[in-house]
Every structure is written in structure tokens, then in C-alpha cells.
Design an enzyme around this catalytic site. Structure first.
Site, PDB file in Angstrom:
ATOM      1  N   GLU A 137       0.805  -1.223   0.000  1.00  0.00           N
ATOM      2  CA  GLU A 137       0.000   0.000   0.000  1.00  0.00           C
ATOM      3  C   GLU A 137       0.841   1.277   0.000  1.00  0.00           C
ATOM      4  O   GLU A 137       0.347   2.353  -0.325  1.00  0.00           O
ATOM      5  CB  GLU A 137      -0.934   0.020   1.221  1.00  0.00           C
ATOM      6  N   GLU A 143       7.759 -21.459   6.301  1.00  0.00           N
ATOM      7  CA  GLU A 143       8.176 -20.662   7.450  1.00  0.00           C
ATOM      8  C   GLU A 143       9.359 -21.270   8.193  1.00  0.00           C
ATOM      9  O   GLU A 143      10.000 -20.610   9.005  1.00  0.00           O
ATOM     10  CB  GLU A 143       7.018 -20.427   8.404  1.00  0.00           C
TER      11      GLU A 143
END
Length: 293
Positions: A81, A112
Site C-alpha cells: 500500500e 516458514e
């Protein structure tokens, strides 16, 4: 093995599966509200991270984001963003997400745990001494996140470590540790819930304050917005019109003259020549306040 607070049993979870829908939903909402409040004690650390990030970006440095799973998704949302909302160049905000683009279609839990992948991703991000990386992991122990933090410290990169567990090992590798103590999840270990909510809120606060420090927010308007769709073009014109106190037609003309640069257009709408407006903004480090009189 010490149990992390993010894996503990929530006091309201006993018998949850036997409750009515409204009781379950009320418990979930209460847990989300509590998660949001966990951000308040971290204000000072979030502010320090924001101020440091603004200084780094202002001198042309990089602020990277890193995480895996739900934490990685929260980091990714904030990172993506920055360009459209605040005009921060994407090359200044690299994203390190465990599993890469493939994990955006189907999250792979094994990613992960891949410290080697983290090392490769960190190398590709090309962060160097004086840059920053924001590392997120709810438990504070995720191998991918820990490997990024270790590599960053070794290279002199400022590490902001955001975790939701007290005594998180990540914080030992962090120059600016941020604890969001959300505690146990209503569904034990499901950190996409309270922990992720707190991370999202904290990241929103981090990036907005950073943008304010950079001069990209003025009186609540995103004055460095990149207007690359019809909605944002209209928004840019409204911002210019409101701040410069001119008509919509004058605002649109100013935006045309500045090729869509909102800050510059505000000054042009107030009577400056485009070239002078550009110089003036450079002299004020991109802040409108001293130029509006």
C-alpha cells in the site's frame, strides 16, 4: 519446551463448540477488541520505528518487510500500500515473504521453517548498512523470520522486530522491539486472529506516522498519492481543490500542469509556476506546511 503465550488456552474457549452462534461471535469480537488494545502499550516503540524509517527513506535508503504465514500477509498488505497511498517508491520497500508468490495462492506451512530461503530472500532485497527491515512473527520464533533478523543484524541493517509473545527470541535480535501482547487465541494457536489483527493495526499506525513525518500526509489528506486509476484521479483533484481552496476545474488544470503530482499541483493552484513549486518542495523536504503561508 516453553509454551508461547500465542499457543496457550484462552479462558473463554472451554465449551465454545457447544455455544450458540451469537455467543461464539460475541466472544470472537471481544477477543479482537482486546487484540487491538494490546497495541496501545507499544506506542513509543512504534513511533521510534516510524521516525527511523522516515529518516531512512528520506535519504534514499530502504525499509524492507519480512514475515511468514499470517504475519507475512499483514506485512505484505502494508508494504504494497505504501506506493499507491503515499508515493513511496516500491524499490525502497522490498518484501521478503516466506514461499514467495506461490504462497499467495496456497500458503505452505513448511516455508516458514526454511532459513535457507530467508537468506536468499534477504540477499535479493539488497538491504545494506543503515537500511531497515520490519520482521513480523506472532510467536517470535519462526525460523524464516529469525533468519532474516540475524542476516540483517550481521549487515548493519536496523531490525524492527514485531512479535505477540512475551520474551520472544526475535526481540533479542531487534534494535527496535515491538511487543503486541495479545496472549492466547480463542482458537488456540490460530494467530491469524488476534495476533494478526494487532499486527495489522500496528503496521497501519507505523506507516501512516512514517508518511506524516515524510510530509506525505497534510491535514489528513494523502498528498503524495499516485493517481493511477479513475477513483484516485478524482481523489487527487478533490485534495488539490480542498487544500488550495480552488474550484475543481482549477485543481484539474493544476494536476495536468504537474503531470499528476499532487503536492506540486497544490502550489500551482495557489499561484506558483510548476518549476518553482518543484524547487520549493525540494527545499522544504517535501513538506507543504511551510509553503502554504
Amino acid at each position: 519446551m516453553v509454551e508461547r503465550s500465542t499457543e496457550a488456552r484462552h479462558s473463554a474457549s472451554l465449551g465454545l463448540h457447544r455455544r450458540s452462534a451469537d455467543v461464539i461471535l460475541a466472544a470472537l469480537l471481544d477477543a479482537q477488541r482486546a487484540a487491538v488494545e494490546s497495541v496501545r502499550p507499544a506506542f513509543a516503540d512504534i513511533a521510534r520505528a516510524s521516525d527511523t524509517a522516515a529518516e531512512i527513506l528520506a535519504r534514499g535508503g530502504k525499509v524492507g518487510y519480512a514475515g511468514a504465514g499470517s504475519s507475512g500477509l499483514m506485512a505484505l498488505a502494508d508494504c504494497l500500500e505504501l506506493a499507491g497511498t503515499f508515493g513511496v517508491a516500491p524499490e525502497q520497500t522490498p518484501m521478503m515473504f516466506a514461499g514467495g508468490a506461490e504462497s499467495l495462492i496456497r500458503l505452505r506451512g513448511s516455508a516458514e521453517d526454511d532459513a535457507a530461503m530467508a537468506q536468499a530472500d534477504f540477499h535479493a532485497a539488497d538491504l545494506s548498512t543503515g537500511d531497515m527491515v520490519i520482521v513480523l512473527t506472532a510467536s517470535g520464533t519462526t525460523p524464516y523470520a529469525m533468519a532474516i533478523a540475524e542476516a540483517a543484524r550481521a549487515r548493519g541493517v536496523v531490525v524492527v522486530g514485531m512479535a505477540n509473545a512475551t520474551e520472544a527470541p526475535l526481540h533479542l535480535y531487534s534494535d527496535i522491539p515491538i511487543l503486541l501482547d495479545t496472549g492466547a487465541e480463542l482458537v488456540a494457536g490460530s494467530t491469524r486472529m488476534g495476533a494478526a489483527t494487532a499486527q495489522k493495526v500496528a503496521l497501519n499506525m507505523f506507516s501512516v506516522l512514517m508518511a506524516v513525518r515524510l510530509g506525505h500526509v497534510h491535514d489528513g489528506y494523502m498528498v503524495n498519492v499516485i493517481a493511477d486509476n479513475a477513483k484516485l484521479v478524482r481523489r487527487a483533484a478533490r485534495i488539490v481543490s480542498e487544500i488550495a481552496e480552488v474550484s475543481a476545474d482549477m485543481a484539474e488544470a493544476a494536476l495536468i500542469a504537474t503531470k499528476g503530482a499532487v503536492k506540486q499541483a497544490i502550489l500551482v493552484a495557489r499561484g506558483m509556476e510548476p518549476e518553482r513549486a518543484q524547487v520549493a518542495l525540494a527545499e522544504s523536504d517535501g513538506h507543504l506546511e511551510p509553503l502554504l503561508g
